[in-house]
Design a protein around this motif. Structure first.
Motif, PDB file in Angstrom:
ATOM      1  N   TRP A 190       0.830  -1.205   0.000  1.00  0.00           N
ATOM      2  CA  TRP A 190       0.000   0.000   0.000  1.00  0.00           C
ATOM      3  C   TRP A 190       0.861   1.250   0.000  1.00  0.00           C
ATOM      4  O   TRP A 190       1.992   1.248   0.515  1.00  0.00           O
ATOM      5  N   ILE A 191       0.305   2.326  -0.540  1.00  0.00           N
ATOM      6  CA  ILE A 191       0.965   3.625  -0.555  1.00  0.00           C
ATOM      7  C   ILE A 191      -0.024   4.662  -0.037  1.00  0.00           C
ATOM      8  O   ILE A 191      -1.184   4.704  -0.455  1.00  0.00           O
ATOM      9  N   ALA A 192       0.426   5.503   0.907  1.00  0.00           N
ATOM     10  CA  ALA A 192      -0.426   6.581   1.422  1.00  0.00           C
ATOM     11  C   ALA A 192      -0.604   7.648   0.346  1.00  0.00           C
ATOM     12  O   ALA A 192       0.367   8.071  -0.284  1.00  0.00           O
ATOM     13  N   THR A 193      -1.834   8.076   0.121  1.00  0.00           N
ATOM     14  CA  THR A 193      -2.100   9.045  -0.935  1.00  0.00           C
ATOM     15  C   THR A 193      -2.082  10.473  -0.384  1.00  0.00           C
ATOM     16  O   THR A 193      -2.121  10.694   0.827  1.00  0.00           O
ATOM     17  N   ASP A 194      -2.058  11.440  -1.308  1.00  0.00           N
ATOM     18  CA  ASP A 194      -2.063  12.844  -0.898  1.00  0.00           C
ATOM     19  C   ASP A 194      -3.451  13.315  -0.501  1.00  0.00           C
ATOM     20  O   ASP A 194      -3.636  14.493  -0.185  1.00  0.00           O
ATOM     21  N   ARG A 195      -4.441  12.432  -0.487  1.00  0.00           N
ATOM     22  CA  ARG A 195      -5.785  12.763  -0.017  1.00  0.00           C
ATOM     23  C   ARG A 195      -5.966  12.400   1.459  1.00  0.00           C
ATOM     24  O   ARG A 195      -7.054  12.474   1.989  1.00  0.00           O
ATOM     25  N   SER A 196      -4.871  12.042   2.118  1.00  0.00           N
ATOM     26  CA  SER A 196      -4.930  11.717   3.539  1.00  0.00           C
ATOM     27  C   SER A 196      -4.982  12.990   4.364  1.00  0.00           C
ATOM     28  O   SER A 196      -4.394  14.013   4.002  1.00  0.00           O
ATOM     29  N   ASP A 197      -5.713  12.928   5.486  1.00  0.00           N
ATOM     30  CA  ASP A 197      -5.850  14.085   6.369  1.00  0.00           C
ATOM     31  C   ASP A 197      -6.193  13.588   7.771  1.00  0.00           C
ATOM     32  O   ASP A 197      -6.037  12.398   8.067  1.00  0.00           O
ATOM     33  N   ARG A 198      -6.666  14.479   8.637  1.00  0.00           N
ATOM     34  CA  ARG A 198      -7.006  14.084   9.996  1.00  0.00           C
ATOM     35  C   ARG A 198      -8.239  13.189  10.061  1.00  0.00           C
ATOM     36  O   ARG A 198      -8.468  12.503  11.052  1.00  0.00           O
ATOM     37  N   VAL A 199      -9.041  13.173   9.008  1.00  0.00           N
ATOM     38  CA  VAL A 199     -10.209  12.288   8.964  1.00  0.00           C
ATOM     39  C   VAL A 199      -9.778  10.852   8.711  1.00  0.00           C
ATOM     40  O   VAL A 199     -10.323   9.914   9.305  1.00  0.00           O
ATOM     41  N   ILE A 227     -10.049   0.263   9.812  1.00  0.00           N
ATOM     42  CA  ILE A 227      -9.710   0.246   8.387  1.00  0.00           C
ATOM     43  C   ILE A 227     -10.982  -0.045   7.603  1.00  0.00           C
ATOM     44  O   ILE A 227     -11.404  -1.195   7.446  1.00  0.00           O
ATOM     45  N   GLN A 228     -11.617   1.021   7.151  1.00  0.00           N
ATOM     46  CA  GLN A 228     -12.827   0.887   6.347  1.00  0.00           C
ATOM     47  C   GLN A 228     -12.448   0.663   4.880  1.00  0.00           C
ATOM     48  O   GLN A 228     -11.444   1.200   4.403  1.00  0.00           O
ATOM     49  N   VAL A 229     -13.274  -0.113   4.192  1.00  0.00           N
ATOM     50  CA  VAL A 229     -13.027  -0.368   2.773  1.00  0.00           C
ATOM     51  C   VAL A 229     -14.273   0.012   1.986  1.00  0.00           C
ATOM     52  O   VAL A 229     -15.277  -0.688   2.011  1.00  0.00           O
ATOM     53  N   PRO A 230     -14.246   1.142   1.274  1.00  0.00           N
ATOM     54  CA  PRO A 230     -15.389   1.536   0.439  1.00  0.00           C
ATOM     55  C   PRO A 230     -15.488   0.642  -0.790  1.00  0.00           C
ATOM     56  O   PRO A 230     -14.617  -0.211  -1.028  1.00  0.00           O
ATOM     57  N   PRO A 231     -16.546   0.810  -1.590  1.00  0.00           N
ATOM     58  CA  PRO A 231     -16.750  -0.075  -2.754  1.00  0.00           C
ATOM     59  C   PRO A 231     -15.595  -0.100  -3.749  1.00  0.00           C
ATOM     60  O   PRO A 231     -15.448  -1.069  -4.496  1.00  0.00           O
ATOM     61  N   ASN A 232     -14.750   0.945  -3.781  1.00  0.00           N
ATOM     62  CA  ASN A 232     -13.618   0.911  -4.714  1.00  0.00           C
ATOM     63  C   ASN A 232     -12.507  -0.028  -4.259  1.00  0.00           C
ATOM     64  O   ASN A 232     -11.518  -0.234  -4.972  1.00  0.00           O
ATOM     65  N   GLY A 233     -12.637  -0.600  -3.048  1.00  0.00           N
ATOM     66  CA  GLY A 233     -11.681  -1.581  -2.560  1.00  0.00           C
ATOM     67  C   GLY A 233     -10.410  -1.015  -1.970  1.00  0.00           C
ATOM     68  O   GLY A 233      -9.520  -1.779  -1.571  1.00  0.00           O
ATOM     69  N   LEU A 234     -10.289   0.322  -1.870  1.00  0.00           N
ATOM     70  CA  LEU A 234      -9.072   0.949  -1.366  1.00  0.00           C
ATOM     71  C   LEU A 234      -9.279   1.379   0.085  1.00  0.00           C
ATOM     72  O   LEU A 234     -10.128   2.214   0.373  1.00  0.00           O
ATOM     73  N   PRO A 235      -8.511   0.815   1.006  1.00  0.00           N
ATOM     74  CA  PRO A 235      -8.744   1.043   2.435  1.00  0.00           C
ATOM     75  C   PRO A 235      -8.527   2.489   2.866  1.00  0.00           C
ATOM     76  O   PRO A 235      -7.710   3.224   2.299  1.00  0.00           O
ATOM     77  N   VAL A 236      -9.267   2.873   3.905  1.00  0.00           N
ATOM     78  CA  VAL A 236      -9.108   4.159   4.575  1.00  0.00           C
ATOM     79  C   VAL A 236      -8.916   3.870   6.061  1.00  0.00           C
ATOM     80  O   VAL A 236      -9.781   3.243   6.685  1.00  0.00           O
ATOM     81  N   ILE A 237      -7.784   4.306   6.618  1.00  0.00           N
ATOM     82  CA  ILE A 237      -7.534   4.126   8.049  1.00  0.00           C
ATOM     83  C   ILE A 237      -8.012   5.383   8.763  1.00  0.00           C
ATOM     84  O   ILE A 237      -7.473   6.471   8.554  1.00  0.00           O
ATOM     85  N   LEU A 238      -9.030   5.256   9.595  1.00  0.00           N
ATOM     86  CA  LEU A 238      -9.667   6.416  10.212  1.00  0.00           C
ATOM     87  C   LEU A 238      -8.745   7.109  11.208  1.00  0.00           C
ATOM     88  O   LEU A 238      -8.046   6.457  11.997  1.00  0.00           O
ATOM     89  N   GLY A 239      -8.762   8.460  11.164  1.00  0.00           N
ATOM     90  CA  GLY A 239      -7.932   9.276  12.034  1.00  0.00           C
ATOM     91  C   GLY A 239      -8.735   9.922  13.148  1.00  0.00           C
ATOM     92  O   GLY A 239      -9.900   9.563  13.392  1.00  0.00           O
ATOM     93  N   PRO A 240      -8.165  10.909  13.830  1.00  0.00           N
ATOM     94  CA  PRO A 240      -8.826  11.490  15.008  1.00  0.00           C
ATOM     95  C   PRO A 240     -10.105  12.250  14.700  1.00  0.00           C
ATOM     96  O   PRO A 240     -10.955  12.397  15.581  1.00  0.00           O
ATOM     97  N   ASP A 241     -10.276  12.742  13.464  1.00  0.00           N
ATOM     98  CA  ASP A 241     -11.495  13.478  13.109  1.00  0.00           C
ATOM     99  C   ASP A 241     -12.484  12.625  12.327  1.00  0.00           C
ATOM    100  O   ASP A 241     -13.314  13.138  11.584  1.00  0.00           O
ATOM    101  N   HIS A 242     -12.428  11.316  12.512  1.00  0.00           N
ATOM    102  CA  HIS A 242     -13.310  10.404  11.780  1.00  0.00           C
ATOM    103  C   HIS A 242     -14.765  10.575  12.209  1.00  0.00           C
ATOM    104  O   HIS A 242     -15.040  11.011  13.333  1.00  0.00           O
ATOM    105  N   PRO A 243     -15.704  10.231  11.324  1.00  0.00           N
ATOM    106  CA  PRO A 243     -17.112  10.223  11.748  1.00  0.00           C
ATOM    107  C   PRO A 243     -17.337   9.111  12.757  1.00  0.00           C
ATOM    108  O   PRO A 243     -16.555   8.164  12.854  1.00  0.00           O
TER     109      PRO A 243
END
Length: 284
Positions: A190-199, A227-243
């Protein structure tokens, strides 16, 4: 008071966060890197959860309107143009300008002031929540921020800095059964993308595959490190400002001991995920 001369790309106020309110739909927020935040506070004699400034990539330039003890963890700094030590208590006189540079390792750093940042608490916390819009807004040039007054603090220096790294241990589940091959999570580069933030930290790589692509999971509670996985199959690791809730399946949760590492992973950096314990083979 602190006068903000330059805010940096993203500088926010963070304290211990709004804990215990998720059942009311209120996220916790708080520092992205708990240990670095706590160490900065300890250097100036504050409680670990006192309000401090969290900065991203490059720190702010501020002017102190009264004498104070300060500490910066994670980036170099100057006081009136003269280099000052990182990870140490520094005494600043009224009118001196503190300029925090680029984060030396990772993404985020912290500036603490003896007594703590004094902004009006919202729901018991001074933390800025970038998703929910709670707490003080991100710093802007010309802002002034209140400080609490304290007695003079002893000078301290950190003997070691927080650990960083790209290896994250993951606890399996609770929705690993929603994927055809849960082990693909730990076998993918995996590679962290530039769309990563506090969320959340968004990962790029070979997409994970849903076992039931036509089914929809009801909304469930969410936690930091999930580690949520949306329908596109690419994981999102939730941060401190997550819903506080989400409808995407959670394939695993980052172990508490590695949560702070997420805050310091840069865009473009490789991320290695490992099960925290051996996973039982699927015999079905």
């Amino acid at each position: 008071m602190i006068e903000v001369v330059k805010p940096g790309p993203l500088t926010t106020v963070q304290d211990g966060g709004r804990l215990g309110l998720a059942h009311l739909g209120v996220p916790a927020a708080g520092p992205a890197d708990w240990l670095s935040h706590a160490l900065a506070n300890r250097l100036v004699g504050n409680p670990d959860d006192a309000a401090a400034l969290e900065f991203t990539l490059t720190g702010p330039t501020v002017r102190l309107q009264a004498p104070a003890a300060i500490a910066v963890v994670g980036a170099p700094l100057t006081v009136d143009g003269a280099a000052a030590p990182t990870g140490a208590t520094i005494r600043v006189t009224a009118g001196q300008q503190v300029a925090v540079g680029t984060v030396s390792a990772g993404v985020r750093g912290y500036l603490a002031v003896a007594g703590g940042i004094d902004t009006p608490p919202i729901l018991g916390s001074r933390s800025t929540d970038t998703l929910a819009g709670l707490g003080p807004p991100r710093l802007a040039a010309g802002d002034t921020i209140g400080l609490s007054t304290v007695d003079e603090r002893p000078l301290l220096v950190l003997d070691r800095l927080p650990a960083t790294g790209d290896r994250l241990r993951v606890v399996l589940g609770p929705r690993d059964d929603w994927f055809t091959d849960p082990d693909a999570l730990v076998h993918t580069d995996w590679i962290a993308t530039d769309r990563s933030d506090r969320v959340g930290m968004r990962l790029a790589g070979r997409p994970l595959q849903y076992r039931w692509p036509d089914r929809q999971l009801p909304s469930e509670g969410a936690t930091r490190g999930a580690i949520q996985v949306p329908p596109n199959g690419l994981p999102v690791i939730l941060g401190p400002d997550h819903p506080v809730t989400g409808g995407y399946p959670v394939i695993g949760v980052v172990a508490d001991a590695d949560i702070d590492k997420i805050a310091q992973i840069r865009p473009g950096q490789h991320v290695r995920l490992h099960w925290s314990r051996p996973r039982r083979p699927n015999v079905n």
